[in-house]
Enzyme design. Sequence first.
Site, PDB file in Angstrom:
ATOM      1  N   SER A 715       0.789  -1.154   0.039  1.00 56.76           N
ATOM      2  CA  SER A 715       0.037  -0.011   0.116  1.00 56.76           C
ATOM      3  C   SER A 715       0.834   1.253   0.031  1.00 56.76           C
ATOM      4  O   SER A 715       0.382   2.520  -0.025  1.00 56.76           O
ATOM      5  CB  SER A 715      -0.961  -0.245   1.065  1.00 56.76           C
ATOM      6  OG  SER A 715      -0.379   0.112   2.221  1.00 56.76           O
ATOM      7  N   LYS A 758      -5.691   3.657   9.341  1.00 58.22           N
ATOM      8  CA  LYS A 758      -4.945   4.536   8.597  1.00 58.22           C
ATOM      9  C   LYS A 758      -5.461   5.887   8.694  1.00 58.22           C
ATOM     10  O   LYS A 758      -4.792   6.728   9.013  1.00 58.22           O
ATOM     11  CB  LYS A 758      -4.817   4.110   7.203  1.00 58.22           C
ATOM     12  CG  LYS A 758      -3.824   2.945   6.943  1.00 58.22           C
ATOM     13  CD  LYS A 758      -3.667   2.591   5.469  1.00 58.22           C
ATOM     14  CE  LYS A 758      -2.814   1.419   5.174  1.00 58.22           C
ATOM     15  NZ  LYS A 758      -2.974   0.701   3.795  1.00 58.22           N
TER      16      LYS A 758
END
Length: 834
Positions: A715, A758
Site C-alpha cells: 500500500s 490508517k
Amino acid sequence: MPASEDNSKIKTLPIIPIRDGVVFPNTEIVLTFGRPRSLQAIEASSSTDRTVVLVMQKTPHMHEPNPQDLYTVGTIARIERLLKTDGEVNALVKGQTRVEILSYESTDPYFIAKVIEAPDDDVRNDEITALVNHITAELKRAVNLGKSVDFLSFMNIMSGLSPSEFSNHVSSVLDIKPTEKQLLLETRNVKDRLSRISEYLSHETKILEIERKIASKTQEKFDKSVKEAVLRERLKTIEKELGEEGESKEVRELLDKIKKAKMPMDVEEKAKKELKKLAQMSSYNPEASYIRTYLDWLTELPWSVASSNQVDIGQAAKILDADHYGLKKVKKRILEYLAVMKLKKEVGTAENSKEAKNQPAENTSEKQTAEKSVSESAKRKGATPTILCFVGPPGVGKTSLGRSIARSLGRKFVKISLGGIRDEAEIRGHRRTYVGSMPGRIIQGVKTAGTKNPIFMLDEIDKVGTDFRGDPSAALLEALDPEQNHAFSDHYLEVPFDLSDVMFITTCNVLDTIPPALKDRLEIIHFPGYTEDEKFRIAKGFLVGKQLEVHGLNPDKIKISDNSLHFIIRRYTREAGVRNLEREIATILRKIAREVVEGKVKTKAVKVADLHKYLGPAKFTSYLAEKQDEVGMSTGLAWTEAGGDILFIEVALMKGKGNLLLTGHLGEVMQESCKAAMSYVRAKAKDLGLNEKFYQNLDIHVHVPEGAVPKDGPSAGVAISTALVSALLDLPVKKDVAMTGEITLRGRVLEIGGVKEKVIAAHRAGIKTVIMPKNNKQDLEDIPKYVLDDLKFVFVDSLDQALKVAIIKPLKPVVDEEIHPKSDLQPLLARLPS
Ligand code: ADP
C-alpha cells in the site's frame, strides 16, 4: 649442574611402561604386569639389585608403546615382592627417586635407558610449613567427608614426614587424573608442588561436600514418601481393628465429594470406578497419588454449578456504557448478540420440553437426551451459532469489554492466552499415562471460573501455531463449536465435559493468521483504535478515576489538567489504544502517592509544566509540526498489528550507475513496490520531462526511517512513487498530504486494506488531506464523523491524479513546460552534491 655430579647420578636401568598411573618416590604400591616386555624387564632386574624405572604412557590403551610414547620423567622403584599368577605378575614396588630419561640404549627384548636421578632439595621455610599444615587439615576434612584413604598411608602422612616425602605421599592418595599426577611428579620445586596439591585437594573436598548434600536430600525425600506410605498402611490397619474395614476415611471423603459434585451419571460411574481402584491399592503404589489428583480434578469441576442466566438487555446496555466510553457500534453488536442468545435459549427450552414429552427419558442420562435434541433441532433450523471475535490493536478495550459483558450478565469471567501455543495438548490436555499430566487450558479455565457458564476469553487466537505436536486449532474448533462442545473431550479427563453454556469470546490483533476453518465460526467485531479526542475522553472519564482508586488517592485533592492529558497523549504515547496512556497516568499518580505519604503535598493539580518531572522528557515529537514541505519526501499511511501509523518515505539521488538502493527494513512486497515505482517513472520519463536515460547516471536511494519497525505490504506504492517523482523533478511534496494505495506498472492505483486504522492515524497525526484509491471509498462508512469532517479526501485511480494533489506546483497535463523542465538530466545533476 657440574659434570662430575652428573656422572654419579646417571644410571642405566630397565624401563617399564605403566598404562595410567604414577608411582611417587617414597610410596609403596602393588602393580600388575602382563605385557611380555615388562615381564622380561622384571626378570632381568631380579638378577641385579631389583631396581627398574617406572614411566607412564602418554596413551593408556597402547599395547606396545615405543620410547616416544612414554613420558620422560619417571621413578626408580625397587621390586620388593613378587607373586606370579597365570601369565601375570603382581609386584609390590617401592618408589625411590624421581629420574629423567636421557636416552634409550635398547628396546629389545625390553627397554633399557640411561637415566639421571633428579631428587628434591630438602628445603624448609615458613611458607612450606604453612602449606604442609594446611594440606594436613584439608586432608583430614576430606577423610571426614568420606574420602577413602588407606589407613597405613594416612598414618604415614600424619607422622611428620619431610615436606618432600609428605608431598609425594599426599600426591599418591589424591583423586585426580593420571596426567595431573604426572604433572605433580614433574614439578621439581617442592613449594610449587605443595601449592598444586592444595588446589587439587580443595576441589576434591568441595565435590565431596556437594555429594554429601545431595545424598542427604535424596534420603530426606525417600524417608518422606516411605513415612507417608507406612502411615497410610498403619491407618488402614487401625481402621480394620476398629471395625471400619473396607472404606478408609480418605475413600469415604472422596465418595462424599463425588456425590456433591453432581456429575453426569456416566462421569460419576467413572469416578467411582477410579475410587474403587484407589481403595484396593496399597498405599505404597505410586499410582495411588495419580488417581488422587485425577479424582480431585473430577470432583472440583463445576459440573452443575452455574451463575443465573438471566439476560436483561437494558441492564446489560447500562453496564457496558458505564464501563466504556464510545465503542458504540461494538456495544450495539454485542447487545444484538445477547438478544439472539436469549431468544435462542427460549426457543431451545420450548422445543426441548416438547421433544422431551414425546420421548420420555428412560432411567439413562436424561440430560444427554435433552442435549441431543437441542443440538439436533438447532441443526434442523440451519442455525450456525457463532462465537464473538474482537479484532483490534492492543489496548483498545477488548479484554475489559469482555469483563464488562460478564458483569452485565452476572457471570464469571476467565481469560486464557493462546499466544505461542503449538501443542494440541495445551488445549486438550495430556493423557493420564504421561508423568505430570494435566487437563488442557480450556478445562483449567472452567475450573478457575468455578461455574459451567462463564464468559471465557481466548486471547491472541491469531498467535496459535501448528507443528508436529498436532494442530491446536483443531482442538480449539471442537471446544468452540456449539454443535460439538456439549461433549468436549479432554485427554486427561477421559470423560466429556459440557461446554455448551460457556460463552466464548476470542480476541486477536490480525485476522490473516487465523486458520480459515476457525475464522468461519467467528463473528468478527472490529475495534478500530481511538482518535486523540476519544483517548482524552477515555482518560478523563475512566482511566484517571480508575488509577486514582488503585493508588489510594482522593479524587477531590489530586487532579490532572485537561491540557496535561492532551500533552501526554500527544507527546508521551503513540498508539492506537490507551494502554500506554493508562501506564503514564499510573506513573504520575504513583509518584504523587509517594509525595503524599512523605507529607510533601496534600493537594495537587498536575499541569503540563509538571509532566517533565513525573514522566521525564517527552518521548515523541509532534509528527508534522517540525516537518516542512520537502523535495523527495512523502507521507505514507501504514497499517500494523498495533493499529495505523503514518510513515515518511525519503528518496535521495546520487551520481551513480542506475542502482536502486532500499533501506529501512522493507519487507519483500514493499521492495517490489519500490521497483514498480521505479519502472513506472522510467516508462513515463518523457512525459515527466526527464531524459529517457536519466537513471543511467544516477543511484536512487529509497529509505523509510524508523528502521526497527518492520514495514511491508503493497500500500505504500503511491507514496513511494510520489517521493521518487518529487526527487527527480526537484519539486517539494506537501507535508500534510498523506497517501495510500497500491500501484501498477501503468500507474493505476489499486485498493488497499486497513482504511479505518490508517485514516484514524492520519487524523491523529494532524494530516489535512488523504489521497486514497477510488475503490476504497465505501470503507469510510465506519469512521467517526468528526474525523471525516477534519480531513479532506481525494479519491484517485491513477498516479497522475495523486501527483497533482501531492506535489506542490500543480502538475498539469504532461506538456506543461513550467513544471516539467524540458531538461535532459544536466540541470538536475548540476544541483546534486558531487
Ligand atoms: P486489549 O484487551 O484490547 O489489549 P484492554 O482491555 O486491556 O485492551 O484495555 C486497556 C485499558 O484501557 C483497560 O484498562 C481498559 O479499561 C481501558 N479502555 C480501553 N478502551 C476503553 C474505553 N472505550 N473506555 C474506557 N476504558 C477503556
